[in-house]
Motif scaffolding. Structure first.
Motif, PDB file in Angstrom:
ATOM      1  N   MET A   1      33.186  59.113  54.205  1.00 24.34           N
ATOM      2  CA  MET A   1      33.627  60.562  55.162  1.00 24.34           C
ATOM      3  C   MET A   1      32.651  60.937  53.704  1.00 24.34           C
ATOM      4  SD  MET A   1      36.961  61.743  53.160  1.00 24.34           S
ATOM      5  CE  MET A   1      37.976  60.551  53.419  1.00 24.34           C
ATOM      6  N   THR A   2      32.191  62.753  53.690  1.00 22.47           N
ATOM      7  CA  THR A   2      31.362  62.747  52.523  1.00 22.47           C
ATOM      8  C   THR A   2      32.253  64.282  51.912  1.00 22.47           C
ATOM      9  OG1 THR A   2      30.486  64.760  54.552  1.00 22.47           O
ATOM     10  CG2 THR A   2      29.175  62.596  54.041  1.00 22.47           C
ATOM     11  N   ARG A   3      31.891  64.421  50.820  1.00 22.18           N
ATOM     12  CA  ARG A   3      33.359  65.907  50.173  1.00 22.18           C
ATOM     13  C   ARG A   3      33.224  66.798  51.425  1.00 22.18           C
ATOM     14  NH1 ARG A   3      34.613  67.328  45.303  1.00 22.18           N
ATOM     15  NH2 ARG A   3      34.751  68.751  44.674  1.00 22.18           N
ATOM     16  N   GLY A   4      34.297  66.636  51.632  1.00 24.08           N
ATOM     17  CA  GLY A   4      34.950  68.149  52.342  1.00 24.08           C
ATOM     18  C   GLY A   4      35.234  68.332  53.564  1.00 24.08           C
ATOM     19  N   ARG A   5      34.787  66.924  54.529  1.00 22.81           N
ATOM     20  CA  ARG A   5      34.517  66.437  55.724  1.00 22.81           C
ATOM     21  C   ARG A   5      34.823  65.214  55.926  1.00 22.81           C
ATOM     22  NH1 ARG A   5      31.415  64.787  60.112  1.00 22.81           N
ATOM     23  NH2 ARG A   5      31.699  65.813  62.008  1.00 22.81           N
ATOM     24  N   ILE A   6      35.779  65.261  57.328  1.00 23.57           N
ATOM     25  CA  ILE A   6      36.192  63.379  57.304  1.00 23.57           C
ATOM     26  C   ILE A   6      35.246  63.176  58.514  1.00 23.57           C
ATOM     27  CG2 ILE A   6      38.216  64.078  58.146  1.00 23.57           C
ATOM     28  CD1 ILE A   6      39.050  60.851  57.228  1.00 23.57           C
ATOM     29  N   GLY A   7      34.481  62.409  58.768  1.00 17.55           N
ATOM     30  CA  GLY A   7      33.817  61.686  60.121  1.00 17.55           C
ATOM     31  C   GLY A   7      34.677  61.351  60.720  1.00 17.55           C
ATOM     32  N   ALA A   8      34.304  61.423  62.357  1.00 18.16           N
ATOM     33  CA  ALA A   8      35.094  61.137  63.412  1.00 18.16           C
ATOM     34  C   ALA A   8      35.300  58.869  63.684  1.00 18.16           C
ATOM     35  CB  ALA A   8      34.328  61.240  64.672  1.00 18.16           C
ATOM     36  N   ARG A   9      34.669  58.725  62.881  1.00 16.23           N
ATOM     37  CA  ARG A   9      35.269  57.164  62.847  1.00 16.23           C
ATOM     38  C   ARG A   9      35.389  56.592  61.981  1.00 16.23           C
ATOM     39  NH1 ARG A   9      28.574  54.595  63.890  1.00 16.23           N
ATOM     40  NH2 ARG A   9      28.708  55.110  66.120  1.00 16.23           N
ATOM     41  N   ALA A  10      35.800  57.592  60.812  1.00 11.45           N
ATOM     42  CA  ALA A  10      36.187  57.693  59.265  1.00 11.45           C
ATOM     43  C   ALA A  10      37.588  57.379  59.584  1.00 11.45           C
ATOM     44  CB  ALA A  10      35.542  58.280  57.689  1.00 11.45           C
ATOM     45  N   LEU A  11      37.885  58.746  60.495  1.00 16.28           N
ATOM     46  CA  LEU A  11      39.043  59.242  60.332  1.00 16.28           C
ATOM     47  C   LEU A  11      39.420  58.310  61.940  1.00 16.28           C
ATOM     48  CD1 LEU A  11      41.238  60.969  60.689  1.00 16.28           C
ATOM     49  CD2 LEU A  11      40.403  62.329  63.053  1.00 16.28           C
ATOM     50  N   ARG A  12      39.190  57.815  62.730  1.00 18.39           N
ATOM     51  CA  ARG A  12      39.219  56.813  63.865  1.00 18.39           C
ATOM     52  C   ARG A  12      39.937  55.239  62.135  1.00 18.39           C
ATOM     53  NH1 ARG A  12      34.732  53.361  66.580  1.00 18.39           N
ATOM     54  NH2 ARG A  12      34.591  52.857  64.621  1.00 18.39           N
ATOM     55  N   ASP A  13      39.071  54.908  61.888  1.00 19.37           N
ATOM     56  CA  ASP A  13      39.528  53.939  61.306  1.00 19.37           C
ATOM     57  C   ASP A  13      40.680  54.266  60.076  1.00 19.37           C
ATOM     58  OD1 ASP A  13      37.242  52.474  61.933  1.00 19.37           O
ATOM     59  OD2 ASP A  13      35.868  52.867  60.294  1.00 19.37           O
ATOM     60  N   GLN A  14      40.932  55.701  59.927  1.00 17.75           N
ATOM     61  CA  GLN A  14      41.823  55.826  58.912  1.00 17.75           C
ATOM     62  C   GLN A  14      43.108  55.529  59.790  1.00 17.75           C
ATOM     63  OE1 GLN A  14      41.924  55.995  55.322  1.00 17.75           O
ATOM     64  NE2 GLN A  14      40.890  57.081  54.690  1.00 17.75           N
ATOM     65  N   LEU A  15      43.368  56.318  60.253  1.00 22.91           N
ATOM     66  CA  LEU A  15      44.491  56.102  61.572  1.00 22.91           C
ATOM     67  C   LEU A  15      44.790  54.761  62.012  1.00 22.91           C
ATOM     68  CD1 LEU A  15      42.564  58.457  64.479  1.00 22.91           C
ATOM     69  CD2 LEU A  15      44.830  58.749  62.587  1.00 22.91           C
ATOM     70  N   GLY A  16      43.826  53.923  61.955  1.00 24.00           N
ATOM     71  CA  GLY A  16      44.599  52.056  62.424  1.00 24.00           C
ATOM     72  C   GLY A  16      45.513  52.139  64.169  1.00 24.00           C
ATOM     73  N   ASP A  17      46.175  51.640  64.494  1.00 20.88           N
ATOM     74  CA  ASP A  17      46.925  50.767  65.349  1.00 20.88           C
ATOM     75  C   ASP A  17      48.167  52.544  65.698  1.00 20.88           C
ATOM     76  OD1 ASP A  17      47.465  50.688  67.940  1.00 20.88           O
ATOM     77  OD2 ASP A  17      46.927  49.084  68.033  1.00 20.88           O
ATOM     78  N   TRP A  18      47.329  53.735  66.202  1.00 19.00           N
ATOM     79  CA  TRP A  18      48.138  55.568  65.582  1.00 19.00           C
ATOM     80  C   TRP A  18      48.734  55.416  67.322  1.00 19.00           C
ATOM     81  CZ3 TRP A  18      47.114  58.653  69.805  1.00 19.00           C
ATOM     82  CH2 TRP A  18      46.215  58.617  70.480  1.00 19.00           C
ATOM     83  N   ARG A  19      48.864  54.275  68.044  1.00 24.49           N
ATOM     84  CA  ARG A  19      49.506  54.874  69.545  1.00 24.49           C
ATOM     85  C   ARG A  19      51.213  54.530  69.502  1.00 24.49           C
ATOM     86  NH1 ARG A  19      45.681  55.829  73.625  1.00 24.49           N
ATOM     87  NH2 ARG A  19      43.607  55.842  72.995  1.00 24.49           N
ATOM     88  N   GLY A  20      52.185  55.390  69.685  1.00 23.47           N
ATOM     89  CA  GLY A  20      53.444  54.944  70.016  1.00 23.47           C
ATOM     90  C   GLY A  20      53.114  54.963  71.323  1.00 23.47           C
ATOM     91  N   ASP A  21      55.010  55.241  71.610  1.00 22.70           N
ATOM     92  CA  ASP A  21      55.618  55.899  73.057  1.00 22.70           C
ATOM     93  C   ASP A  21      55.646  57.043  72.989  1.00 22.70           C
ATOM     94  OD1 ASP A  21      56.087  53.196  73.529  1.00 22.70           O
ATOM     95  OD2 ASP A  21      58.156  52.941  72.834  1.00 22.70           O
ATOM     96  N   ALA A  22      55.230  58.215  72.213  1.00 22.17           N
ATOM     97  CA  ALA A  22      55.603  59.172  72.489  1.00 22.17           C
ATOM     98  C   ALA A  22      54.336  59.918  73.151  1.00 22.17           C
ATOM     99  CB  ALA A  22      55.761  60.594  71.294  1.00 22.17           C
ATOM    100  N   PRO A  23      54.015  60.864  73.624  1.00 24.50           N
ATOM    101  CA  PRO A  23      52.354  61.605  74.308  1.00 24.50           C
ATOM    102  C   PRO A  23      51.676  61.219  73.494  1.00 24.50           C
ATOM    103  CG  PRO A  23      54.442  63.395  74.525  1.00 24.50           C
ATOM    104  CD  PRO A  23      54.926  62.390  73.758  1.00 24.50           C
ATOM    105  N   ALA A  24      50.353  61.420  73.589  1.00 26.33           N
ATOM    106  CA  ALA A  24      48.773  60.831  73.030  1.00 26.33           C
ATOM    107  C   ALA A  24      48.536  61.355  71.770  1.00 26.33           C
ATOM    108  CB  ALA A  24      48.118  60.508  73.440  1.00 26.33           C
TER     109      ALA A  24
END
Length: 479
Positions: A1-24
């Motif tokens: 993550m850089t100041r003021g922005r989070i990259g796609a890979r960094a956000l993916r790592d922060q999300l962890g296993d986010w998928r549930g039974d609701a729509p994606a």
């Protein structure tokens, strides 16, 4: 993550296993909201472009666009043409009723003010305060009287200290940040426990640290073999540890583990940052364990001690401190001007008067924490019998409870909709782990604890129903 922005890979790592039974798109939106509520992502951070995040998560761009739209509609994001989507926290949450009409917070493990606080707010204190009006009112190290009181406090704990070793700070978080800034350069490896105090992780990262961690668990404490191997392999520049009533597990290091820890640090040339903010939050440990500062010289280790009046006396008194070598203390004082210049004089005078009475305050806190611990234990046994309350919780400000299912984030989000603020287990890790855990603050008022746990018990069947069987082996979630 850089100041003021989070990259796609960094956000993916922060999300962890986010998928549930609701729509994606709903599951993705919900998890980003939780990251914001937990503080794992700050307000004002620009999210990745829709196409970038879609590629990182293996989703369609339409799904990510729908998730961003959901965040905007809920007040958790805003968009300007050409500027992308930026996170924000809503100013209000219409339709989210508070528990019993009052918001309950389980995110802060803090006690109300000690009853002794009012006894020092007298004319003598005001006269002393007025006596400072002809000075400039700030310095880089703290008032001489308070530094002497802190040095005396360390002396009573078996750590002889000179006032010139003390730097007074605006709370322990400021002390950790100042120590990290002085010790860590960008790219340096820094060791920390996992789980641990999340704001310490943030301070170390802000200083440029690359974190390496080894586990500490409710059942077994510190994995000393893994810790020693990590120090030998990585030779971290610094190490952050909470040796007494560790946050969030509540564990305390044995004397032998303290010695092994210091030996490993000395062998690797690692400076230890020992957070002792909870060191006196003892309920019934029935053992006086030495400060790492008292053992350091015998093992050839350098230790910076972090302390605070905010947990023991009152969170409204933003007074902390660090104890270091005189040379490091002077260096920190010289460099702190880029973050803050000094600490308010009035608060320093208050703490100076109360520190000599710390033994009285400890007894007061012991009874408050015992009441909170037993209230939480009883409510969980009655309302949430499948949860595992720590069998051994001898002190500290919180209980690290095992939910038996990896649904901590879902539970925290559901609780927020009911006006109950809960920090999800992954907030205390570095890699999305600890979905099976929830930190319950035993420092909270027993009635509030009961009311909050009643809400969680109402939500639990629906949340637990959606725990996926394949999560059972999710690495790192059991602590």
């Amino acid at each position: 993550m850089t100041r003021g922005r989070i990259g796609a890979r960094a956000l993916r790592d922060q999300l962890g296993d986010w998928r549930g039974d609701a729509p994606a798109y709903e599951s993705l939106s919900d998890r980003v909201r939780l990251l914001l509520l937990d503080g794992r992502i700050s307000s004002g951070i620009r999210l990745p472009a829709e196409r970038e995040l879609a590629e990182a998560l293996g989703l369609s761009r339409t799904t990510v666009a729908a998730a961003y739209r959901s965040l905007r509609e809920a007040g958790f994001a805003s968009s300007l043409q050409g500027s992308g989507t930026t996170t924000q926290l809503p100013h209000s949450r219409p339709g989210a009723p508070a528990v019993g009409g009052t918001l309950i917070g389980f995110t802060h493990a803090s006690l109300p003010a000690t009853k002794l606080l009012s006894t020092v707010l007298d004319d003598e204190l005001l006269d002393d305060y007025r006596g400072h009006f002809d000075t400039i009112g700030y310095d880089g190290v703290g008032q001489p009287g308070l530094r002497q009181a802190i040095a005396d406090w360390y002396g009573r704990r078996g750590v002889p200290t000179d006032p010139e070793q003390i730097v007074v700070t605006t709370g322990s978080q400021n002390a950790i940040a100042l120590a990290a800034k002085a010790l860590v350069s960008r790219g340096d490896r820094v060791w920390a426990e996992s789980p641990s105090y999340p704001n310490a992780y943030d301070a170390l990262r802000d200083a440029g640290a690359r974190l390496i961690t080894t586990p500490v668990t409710v059942e077994d404490g510190w994995d000393m073999a893994a810790l020693e191997a990590a120090f030998q392999r990585s030779a971290p520049t610094a190490a952050y540890v909470i040796p007494d009533f560790q946050n969030p597990t509540g564990r305390s290091m044995s004397v032998r583990d303290r010695e092994r820890f210091l030996e490993a640090a000395a062998g690797a040339g690692t400076v230890v940052i020992a957070d002792e903010v909870t060191s006196e939050m003892d309920i019934d440990r029935h053992a006086v364990l030495p400060s790492l500062g008292a053992l350091a010289d015998a093992h050839g280790a350098e230790v910076v001690l972090i302390g605070s009046a905010s947990k023991q006396i009152w969170g409204g008194l933003r007074i902390g401190w660090l104890r270091a070598t005189p040379q490091l203390a002077r260096r920190i004082a010289a460099e702190r001007g880029s973050t803050d210049l000094a600490v308010p004089v009035f608060e320093q005078l208050v703490v100076e008067r109360l520190l000599p009475r710390s033994a009285e305050i400890v007894e007061e806190r012991r009874e408050q924490l015992r009441a909170g611990r037993e209230a939480a234990r009883a409510a969980i046994a009655e309302l949430l019998p499948d949860w595992a309350f720590p069998a051994r919780l001898e002190g500290g400000l919180a209980a690290w409870v095992n939910l038996g299912a990896p649904v901590s984030s879902q539970l925290a989000l559901a609780a927020h909709a009911r006006g109950l603020l809960v920090a999800a287990g992954p907030r205390f890790g570095v890699d999305g782990a600890f979905e099976r855990n929830l930190r319950i603050p035993i420092a909270a008022d027993p009635e509030d604890l009961r009311r909050g746990l009643e809400v969680i018990a109402e939500l639990w069947p629906a949340v637990n129903r959606f725990a996926r069987p394949d999560f059972e082996s999710y690495a790192g979630t059991v602590a």
